[in-house]
Design an enzyme around this catalytic site. Structure first.
Site, PDB file in Angstrom:
ATOM      1  N   LYS A 119       1.884   8.355  19.156  1.00 18.81           N
ATOM      2  CA  LYS A 119       1.945   6.895  19.341  1.00 18.81           C
ATOM      3  C   LYS A 119       2.207   6.566  20.807  1.00 18.81           C
ATOM      4  O   LYS A 119       2.813   7.364  21.519  1.00 18.81           O
ATOM      5  CB  LYS A 119       3.108   6.317  18.524  1.00 18.81           C
ATOM      6  CG  LYS A 119       2.897   6.265  17.037  1.00 18.81           C
ATOM      7  CD  LYS A 119       4.109   5.640  16.359  1.00 18.81           C
ATOM      8  CE  LYS A 119       3.956   5.628  14.842  1.00 18.81           C
ATOM      9  NZ  LYS A 119       2.857   4.769  14.385  1.00 18.81           N
TER      10      LYS A 119
ATOM     11  N   ARG B 216       1.239   8.460   3.843  1.00 16.78           N
ATOM     12  CA  ARG B 216       0.508   8.687   2.588  1.00 16.78           C
ATOM     13  C   ARG B 216       0.562  10.141   2.164  1.00 16.78           C
ATOM     14  O   ARG B 216       0.529  10.455   0.972  1.00 16.78           O
ATOM     15  CB  ARG B 216      -0.933   8.161   2.728  1.00 16.78           C
ATOM     16  CG  ARG B 216      -1.743   8.817   3.804  1.00 16.78           C
ATOM     17  CD  ARG B 216      -2.927   7.948   4.249  1.00 16.78           C
ATOM     18  NE  ARG B 216      -2.511   6.847   5.120  1.00 16.78           N
ATOM     19  CZ  ARG B 216      -3.337   5.939   5.635  1.00 16.78           C
ATOM     20  NH1 ARG B 216      -4.638   5.988   5.363  1.00 16.78           N
ATOM     21  NH2 ARG B 216      -2.875   4.990   6.408  1.00 16.78           N
TER      22      ARG B 216
HETATM   23  N1  BES Z   1       4.936   4.221  10.239  1.00 17.53           N
HETATM   24  C1  BES Z   1       3.653   3.762  10.592  1.00 17.53           C
HETATM   25  C2  BES Z   1       3.391   2.314  10.173  1.00 17.53           C
HETATM   26  C3  BES Z   1       4.238   1.256  10.826  1.00 17.53           C
HETATM   27  C4  BES Z   1       3.777   0.591  11.944  1.00 17.53           C
HETATM   28  C5  BES Z   1       5.433   0.881  10.281  1.00 17.53           C
HETATM   29  C6  BES Z   1       4.534  -0.410  12.513  1.00 17.53           C
HETATM   30  C7  BES Z   1       6.195  -0.114  10.858  1.00 17.53           C
HETATM   31  C8  BES Z   1       5.743  -0.770  11.968  1.00 17.53           C
HETATM   32  C9  BES Z   1       2.597   4.642   9.947  1.00 17.53           C
HETATM   33  O1  BES Z   1       2.941   5.958   9.742  1.00 17.53           O
HETATM   34  C10 BES Z   1       1.424   4.622  10.852  1.00 17.53           C
HETATM   35  O2  BES Z   1       1.541   5.122  11.937  1.00 17.53           O
HETATM   36  N2  BES Z   1       0.321   4.042  10.403  1.00 17.53           N
HETATM   37  C11 BES Z   1      -0.859   3.954  11.179  1.00 17.53           C
HETATM   38  C12 BES Z   1      -2.017   4.316  10.289  1.00 17.53           C
HETATM   39  C13 BES Z   1      -3.303   4.509  11.019  1.00 17.53           C
HETATM   40  C14 BES Z   1      -3.214   5.741  11.901  1.00 17.53           C
HETATM   41  C15 BES Z   1      -4.408   4.657  10.006  1.00 17.53           C
HETATM   42  C16 BES Z   1      -0.967   2.522  11.672  1.00 17.53           C
HETATM   43  O3  BES Z   1      -0.574   1.613  10.954  1.00 17.53           O
HETATM   44  O4  BES Z   1      -1.413   2.334  12.803  1.00 17.53           O
HETATM   45 MN    MN Z   2       2.542   7.168  11.448  1.00 14.96          MN
END
Ligand code: BES
Ligand code: MN
Ligand code: ZN
Length: 490
Positions: free
Chosen positions: A268, A342
């Site tokens: 990230k 997931r």
């Molecule tokens: N933990 C994150 C989602 C999240 C984002 C929670 C902001 C709280 C605040 C999750 O694991 C994630 O990174 N999701 C990605 C999925 C994508 C790579 C398909 C996302 O939401 O960008």
């Molecule tokens: Mn994630």
């Protein structure tokens, strides 16, 4: 916070009374007005206070009363007052006076009924929550002063009876907020498992699986997320058997417990990454719910399962393109290691299905996309069962933790087909929250299932709900506590 209910009008420190729309006094407000020789109504006339919900009016050191101050809190339309409006009333009072210096907060709730008394205190407890344990330089005048709530009510026994389960729910919410707030160097998967285990003292049965156990079971989707971490991946199972028959099919709750989500190799960006200490908000909601249910001795069988893991980049970490096999034998191409939630959930769901639940509900801070869709007002719900989705909607309305259902469908499901495996873990740019849910859907079969995406509600940078603190909300505990009360206990 100590809480006591009394039928004698014993005033002290800070005294609160409700006032309804158009400055209509409650019995308590009237008594205060009389005791002070009309100071209260004079103050009302000299202000813009009208009794509307969320309004407050502080009257300092009123003559004729042995109190530091009187606080009037708007209670709105008397005929429309309900459990949630009394929570907001109590929360508003506490928030207004949290730092005022008084130790005791006296609510004069005569003539309001025992439900109103109990709910006002519940709201005040939710509002009193703070996460100050790492602050060493907080000035004395910035520290909360209140240590006791005293409620003047007509029927103390009835008020106590109404309050005692709510006290347990509040403990559950506090626990969930603490878990979400703790930084990831403290609350890593092993520490979280210990905190789950500590709930045995409340009568829950708790079992913790380690990596060896999970390897034997083939839970490689969950395990693949933790390969880059120095901490052991865990699965904690918390069981509460409160139904008359221990063998009665349980409700199973599943929580995503990613103690920190760096994204893994699909790293990230740095800005805001600190919030990912809260990526175990689903597991916190489940744990807090189990704490609440055990505390109030809910008459239902409920099993909470949380997948505890840390998602780190490392030489041992999962790479984009790796293919892993889940416990139920389906293969997954991990195109993005940041779509890890997931992977955690499907193996935890698989474990939950072994208990043959009548319903299974998972909670997860799963997608940033749910914030784009719903903001911070509603959690997203996805379900293969209309009745279950409806029951969650109803529990959301009565608990104040509201949810909004989004669709599933074959077209979305196609988006996660993979060239090399049964599926891939991302579904492209469109409908990101739905394709994530669609992924889970492939693992639950015909069991009534719901997925609650709490990425927008587990924490909030700012909230104008006085029941919610600055960050971690504990979202899901009140929702599920209500859900169990409304659907599983008869
Ligand atoms: N933990 C994150 C989602 C999240 C984002 C929670 C902001 C709280 C605040 C999750 O694991 C994630 O990174 N999701 C990605 C999925 C994508 C790579 C398909 C996302 O939401 O960008
Ligand atoms: Mn994630
Ligand atoms: Zn995540």
């Amino acid at each position: 916070m100590k809480v006591e209910f009394t039928s004698t009008a014993k005033f002290a420190d800070a005294v609160v009374a409700p006032v309804f729309d158009n400055n209509r006094h409650s019995v308590g407000a009237d008594a205060l007005d009389k005791a002070t020789g009309g100071v209260i109504s004079r103050a009302q006339k000299k202000s813009r206070f009208t009794g509307k919900s969320r309004q407050t009016l502080v009257i300092n050191a009123p003559s004729g009363l042995d109190a530091q101050l009187v606080l009037l809190v708007g209670a709105g339309d008397r005929d429309a007052a309900d459990a949630l409006s009394w929570e907001v009333f109590g929360a508003g009072a506490l928030k207004t006076l949290q730092l005022c210096g008084a130790k005791t907060l006296v609510f004069d709730m005569r003539d309001m009924g025992s439900q109103a008394c109990a709910r006002a205190v519940f709201g005040a407890l939710l509002a009193a929550y703070r996460f100050d344990k790492y602050r060493t330089t907080l000035k004395d005048d910035k520290k909360p002063s209140l240590t006791k709530i005293r409620v003047i009510c007509d029927d103390t026994a009835a008020a106590k009876r109404a309050f005692s389960p709510l006290r347990e729910t509040a403990y559950g919410v506090e626990m969930a907020r603490d878990l979400v707030s703790e930084p990831a160097n403290v609350l890593h998967p092993e520490e979280f498992a210990k905190r789950a285990q500590s709930l045995e003292s409340h009568g829950l049965e708790v079992q913790v699986l380690d990596e060896k156990d999970m390897k034997k079971l083939g839970m490689n989707a969950l395990l693949s997320v933790g390969l880059g971490s120095n901490y052991g991946t865990k699965l904690a199972i918390m069981s509460w058997f409160g139904a008359e028959d221990r063998k009665e099919a349980p409700l199973v709750l599943v929580g995503k417990g990613v103690c920190f989500d760096t994204g893994g190799i699909s790293l990230k960006p740095g800005a805001g990454m600190w919030d990912m200490k809260g990526d175990m908000g689903g597991a916190a909601a489940v744990t807090g719910t189990m704490r609440a249910l055990a505390g109030r001795k809910a008459k239902a069988n409920v099993i909470g399962i949380i997948g505890l893991v840390e998602n780190m980049p490392d030489a041992a970490a999962t790479r984009p393109g790796d293919i892993v096999t889940s416990a139920d034998g389906q293969t997954i191409e991990v195109q993005n290691t940041d779509a890890e939630g997931r992977l955690v959930l499907v193996d935890a769901l698989w474990y939950g299905l072994r208990f043959k639940p009548h319903q299974i509900i998972d909670f997860a801070t799963l997608t940033g996309a749910i914030i784009i869709a719903l903001g911070h007002e509603n959690a997203g719900v996805f379900s293969n069962d209309d009745a279950l989705a409806g029951a969650l909607d109803a529990a959301g309305k009565s608990s104040g933790e509201s949810v909004w259902r989004l669709p599933l469908g074959a077209g979305y499901d196609k988006q996660i087909d993979s060239k090399y495996a049964d599926m891939k873990n991302i579904g492209g740019r469109g409908a990101g929250s739905i394709t994530a849910a669609q992924f889970l859907r492939r693992f639950v079969g015909e069991t009534p299932w719901a997925h609650v995406d709490i990425a927008g509600t587990a924490w909030k940078d700012k909230s104008d709900d006085p029941r919610e603190p600055a960050w971690a909300t504990g979202f899901g505990v009140r929702l599920m506590d209500q859900f169990v009360a409304q659907n599983c206990e008869n």
